[in-house]
Write a protein that holds these residues in place. Structure first.
Motif, PDB file in Angstrom:
ATOM      1  N   TYR A 167      -2.695  -1.827  -8.867  1.00 21.59           N
ATOM      2  CA  TYR A 167      -1.344  -2.566  -8.572  1.00 21.59           C
ATOM      3  C   TYR A 167      -1.570  -3.549  -7.347  1.00 21.59           C
ATOM      4  N   ALA A 168      -2.186  -2.903  -6.336  1.00 26.36           N
ATOM      5  CA  ALA A 168      -2.430  -3.562  -5.294  1.00 26.36           C
ATOM      6  C   ALA A 168      -3.102  -4.852  -5.581  1.00 26.36           C
ATOM      7  N   ARG A 169      -4.449  -4.795  -6.077  1.00 24.75           N
ATOM      8  CA  ARG A 169      -5.215  -5.853  -6.461  1.00 24.75           C
ATOM      9  C   ARG A 169      -4.214  -6.861  -7.402  1.00 24.75           C
ATOM     10  N   ASP A 170      -3.564  -6.273  -8.200  1.00 26.53           N
ATOM     11  CA  ASP A 170      -2.799  -7.294  -8.937  1.00 26.53           C
ATOM     12  C   ASP A 170      -1.697  -8.352  -7.939  1.00 26.53           C
ATOM     13  N   SER A 171      -1.586  -7.590  -6.993  1.00 24.03           N
ATOM     14  CA  SER A 171      -0.345  -8.203  -6.189  1.00 24.03           C
ATOM     15  C   SER A 171      -0.932  -9.106  -5.348  1.00 24.03           C
ATOM     16  N   GLY A 172      -2.228  -9.183  -5.082  1.00 23.64           N
ATOM     17  CA  GLY A 172      -2.868 -10.093  -4.475  1.00 23.64           C
ATOM     18  C   GLY A 172      -2.600  -9.920  -2.861  1.00 23.64           C
ATOM     19  N   ASP A 173      -1.984  -8.939  -2.375  1.00 21.18           N
ATOM     20  CA  ASP A 173      -1.418  -8.768  -1.109  1.00 21.18           C
ATOM     21  C   ASP A 173      -2.739  -7.891  -0.287  1.00 21.18           C
ATOM     22  N   ARG A 174      -3.148  -8.357   0.701  1.00 24.12           N
ATOM     23  CA  ARG A 174      -4.257  -7.736   1.438  1.00 24.12           C
ATOM     24  C   ARG A 174      -3.914  -6.545   2.111  1.00 24.12           C
ATOM     25  N   VAL A 175      -2.622  -6.500   2.825  1.00 20.50           N
ATOM     26  CA  VAL A 175      -2.038  -5.530   3.476  1.00 20.50           C
ATOM     27  C   VAL A 175      -1.740  -4.306   2.494  1.00 20.50           C
ATOM     28  N   ALA A 176      -1.410  -4.516   1.474  1.00 20.36           N
ATOM     29  CA  ALA A 176      -1.150  -3.548   0.271  1.00 20.36           C
ATOM     30  C   ALA A 176      -2.400  -3.029  -0.053  1.00 20.36           C
ATOM     31  N   GLY A 177      -3.520  -4.106  -0.263  1.00 13.78           N
ATOM     32  CA  GLY A 177      -4.758  -3.373  -0.462  1.00 13.78           C
ATOM     33  C   GLY A 177      -5.245  -2.161   0.466  1.00 13.78           C
ATOM     34  N   THR A 178      -5.256  -2.528   1.708  1.00 12.01           N
ATOM     35  CA  THR A 178      -5.482  -1.572   2.823  1.00 12.01           C
ATOM     36  C   THR A 178      -4.752  -0.188   2.403  1.00 12.01           C
ATOM     37  N   GLU A 179      -3.552  -0.434   2.100  1.00 13.53           N
ATOM     38  CA  GLU A 179      -2.572   0.675   1.944  1.00 13.53           C
ATOM     39  C   GLU A 179      -3.194   1.674   1.075  1.00 13.53           C
ATOM     40  N   ALA A 180      -3.831   0.969  -0.036  1.00 14.46           N
ATOM     41  CA  ALA A 180      -4.160   1.737  -1.186  1.00 14.46           C
ATOM     42  C   ALA A 180      -5.537   2.427  -1.069  1.00 14.46           C
ATOM     43  N   VAL A 181      -6.219   1.666  -0.224  1.00 12.00           N
ATOM     44  CA  VAL A 181      -7.801   2.012  -0.034  1.00 12.00           C
ATOM     45  C   VAL A 181      -7.636   3.087   0.888  1.00 12.00           C
ATOM     46  N   ALA A 182      -7.026   3.288   1.911  1.00  7.03           N
ATOM     47  CA  ALA A 182      -7.056   4.418   3.097  1.00  7.03           C
ATOM     48  C   ALA A 182      -6.841   5.595   2.263  1.00  7.03           C
ATOM     49  N   PRO A 183      -5.782   6.107   1.355  1.00  9.69           N
ATOM     50  CA  PRO A 183      -5.784   7.464   0.863  1.00  9.69           C
ATOM     51  C   PRO A 183      -6.968   7.790  -0.114  1.00  9.69           C
ATOM     52  N   MET A 184      -7.555   6.628  -0.621  1.00  8.54           N
ATOM     53  CA  MET A 184      -8.611   6.910  -1.509  1.00  8.54           C
ATOM     54  C   MET A 184      -9.860   7.229  -0.687  1.00  8.54           C
ATOM     55  N   CYS A 185      -9.967   6.969   0.609  1.00 12.46           N
ATOM     56  CA  CYS A 185     -11.033   7.299   1.378  1.00 12.46           C
ATOM     57  C   CYS A 185     -10.819   8.983   1.898  1.00 12.46           C
ATOM     58  N   TRP A 186      -9.457   9.177   1.970  1.00 10.12           N
ATOM     59  CA  TRP A 186      -8.977  10.503   2.413  1.00 10.12           C
ATOM     60  C   TRP A 186      -9.484  11.233   1.199  1.00 10.12           C
ATOM     61  N   LEU A 187      -9.264  10.879   0.060  1.00  5.28           N
ATOM     62  CA  LEU A 187      -9.584  11.690  -1.158  1.00  5.28           C
ATOM     63  C   LEU A 187     -11.191  12.231  -1.149  1.00  5.28           C
TER      64      LEU A 187
END
Length: 412
Positions: A196-216
Motif C-alpha cells: 500500500y505504501a508503494r502504491d501511494s507513492g509517498d516516500r514517508v509512508a514508505g519509510t513507515e512501512a519499511v521500519a517494522p519490516m526491519c524489526w521483524l
C-alpha cells in the motif's frame, strides 16, 4: 473448547441486562443492524469505538465483550493461537476463488471515510501503546477491512490518503503480531503495508512501512538483511537536514536506528557506532518536534531514541557497566513510545544482573510487571533476564522472582 465470540458475549450480556436490541441501539448509538450482525455472527469484529459504546450502554467493560480468545493469545496460553488469531488470519489471508478475487469477508455497512479510518487507526494505535494487546488484536480485523474498503471507494483525490492509511493499518497489525511472536503472519501484514505504501507513492509512508519490516527481520535473526534493507531505504530517502520536515527526519532516522541495531547484533560494532553518530545529527536537528502523524504510526525517533540505542549496543557488546553509565544520562523526549522505554528498562535490568546487582534488577522487573505486564510476558528477553537472575543468585529464588518467572513463561 471453542471460545465465545464477541457477538455471543454481547448477546449474553444484553439479555442478562434485560435490554432489547432496539433499547441497546438507543443507549449506545450503535445501529441495530450492527448489533444483529455481531450477535448472529455475520461479522466477527467491530471497531474499538463501537465496542466501547456497547460496553458503556450495558454497564460492562470492553474486555467482557471481547471475551477470552484474544486475551488467551495475549497471555500466551497453550492452544490459544488458533482461536485468538482466526479473525486476523482471515483478514490477512482471504480465501480466493478461481478468478483470483477474494471472497467477500468484509462486513457490510456504510462506506468508510478518510476521517473515519484515520480515527480508527489512531484509536487502535493508542490501545496498542497502552500494552493492551488483547483489545488491539480484537480490533485489527475490522480495521483492516475498513482500510481495504476505503481504498476501493474513495475518488482519485483521496487515493493517496487512502493508501497511506491502509499501509498504516497493516503496519499496526504487523507490529502487534511481532509482539505476539506470530512472525509469519506479521510478515504477511508488513508485506501488505509495503504494498500500500508503494502504491501511494509517498516516500514517508514508505519509510513507515519499511521500519517494522526491519524489526521483524531482527526478531528472526536476519541481521544482514535487516541492515541492508534499512540502509538502502535510508539512502533512498535521505533528507537535507537544513530543510527536512519532521516526518522526513523521523522516517530516515528510524531506519538508521534499525540499521544500527542490526549491525551491532551482527558483531559490527564500529559500523553501528558510525550509523548512530549519523542518526544523532538528524535527531539533534529534529529536537522536540514530533512526527505529524505520531499517533498513527510507531515512529519514535528522537535524541532519546538514539541514546537508548547506544545503551542497547553496549549491552549487546557485553559492556554492562558502560550500559548503566549511559542509562544514567537518558533525557526524556516526548516522541519515545512506552514500548521503547520498556525495552530500555530490560537493558538496565540485564546490566544489573551482569554486574551482580540482583536487588536492583528485580526492582526494575517488578516495575515492569506493575506497569506493563501484557508487554512483559511477550518478551523472550525478559525470560532470559529472570532466568539469569535466578541462576546467578546464591540463595533460592524469592517469591517475587518466582512470580516473575511464571509471568514470562519460564520455570523457577
Amino acid at each position: 473448547m471453542e471460545q465465545p465470540t464477541i457477538g455471543q458475549n454481547l448477546k449474553r450480556i444484553r439479555k442478562a441486562s434485560g435490554m432489547s436490541q432496539e433499547a441497546l441501539r438507543d443507549a449506545s448509538g450503535v445501529s441495530v443492524s450492527t448489533i444483529r450482525d455481531l450477535e448472529q455472527r455475520r461479522r466477527d469484529s467491530a471497531s474499538l469505538a463501537t465496542l466501547s459504546a456497547l460496553a458503556a450502554a450495558l454497564h460492562t467493560s470492553t474486555g467482557a465483550l471481547l471475551g477470552d480468545a484474544a486475551g488467551a493469545v495475549d497471555r500466551r496460553e497453550p492452544d490459544a493461537e488458533p482461536v485468538g488469531l482466526i479473525g486476523v488470519r482471515r483478514a490477512l489471508t482471504p480465501v480466493r476463488g478461481l478468478d483470483g478475487q477474494p471472497l467477500d469477508l468484509d462486513p457490510a455497512g456504510p462506506a468508510p471515510t478518510v476521517a473515519g479510518v484515520t480515527a480508527a487507526v489512531r484509536a487502535a494505535n493508542a490501545v496498542y501503546h497502552r500494552n493492551d494487546f488483547a483489545a488491539t488484536l480484537a480490533a485489527v480485523p475490522g480495521l483492516l477491512a475498513q482500510a481495504r474498503a476505503l481504498v476501493d471507494v474513495v475518488d482519485a483525490d483521496e487515493q493517496l490518503a487512502a493508501h497511506v492509511l491502509a499501509s498504516r493499518a497493516y503496519s499496526l497489525a504487523g507490529r502487534l503480531l511481532i509482539q505476539l511472536r506470530q512472525v509469519d503472519l506479521a510478515h504477511v501484514a508488513l508485506d501488505g503495508a509495503l504494498r500500500y505504501a508503494r502504491d501511494s507513492g509517498d516516500r514517508v509512508a514508505g519509510t513507515e512501512a519499511v521500519a517494522p519490516m526491519c524489526w521483524l527481520l531482527l526478531r528472526v535473526g536476519r541481521f544482514a538483511d535487516a541492515k541492508t534493507l534499512a540502509l538502502r531505504t535510508a539512502d533512498q530517502v535521505e533528507p537535507r537536514l537544513s530543510t527536512a520536515t519532521p516526518a522526513e527526519l523521523a522516517g530516515w532516522g528510524q531506519l538508521l536506528l534499525k540499521a544500527a541495531a542490526a549491525a551491532v547484533r551482527d558483531a559490527r560494532r564500529d559500523e553501528a557506532s558510525e550509523i548512530l553518530d549519523l542518526a544523532a545529527a538528524g535527531a539533534l536537528r529534529l529536537g522536540n518536534q514530533r512526527h505529524p502523524h505520531a499517533d498513527l504510526i510507531g515512529n519514535d525517533f528522537s535524541p532519546e531514541g538514539v541514546h537508548l540505542m547506544r545503551v542497547e549496543s553496549a549491552v549487546i557488546a557485553g559492556q554492562p557497566g558502560r550500559a548503566l553509565t549511559l542509562a544514567e544520562e537518558v533525557t526524556r523526549f516526548p516522541q519515545v513510545t512506552p514500548s521503547s522505554r520498556q525495552r530500555h528498562r530490560l537493558d538496565v535490568a540485564w546490566s544489573y544482573v551482569q554486574t551482580g546487582q540482583h536487588s536492583a534488577a528485580t526492582g526494575v522487573l517488578l516495575e515492569l510487571r506493575d506497569t506493563a505486564a501484557p508487554w512483559l510476558r511477550q518478551q523472550p528477553y525478559a525470560r532470559d533476564i529472570v532466568t539469569e537472575l535466578i541462576d546467578t543468585r546464591r540463595r533460592a529464588a524469592s517469591a517475587e522472582q518466582a512470580e516473575l518467572m511464571s509471568l514470562v513463561g519460564g520455570v523457577a
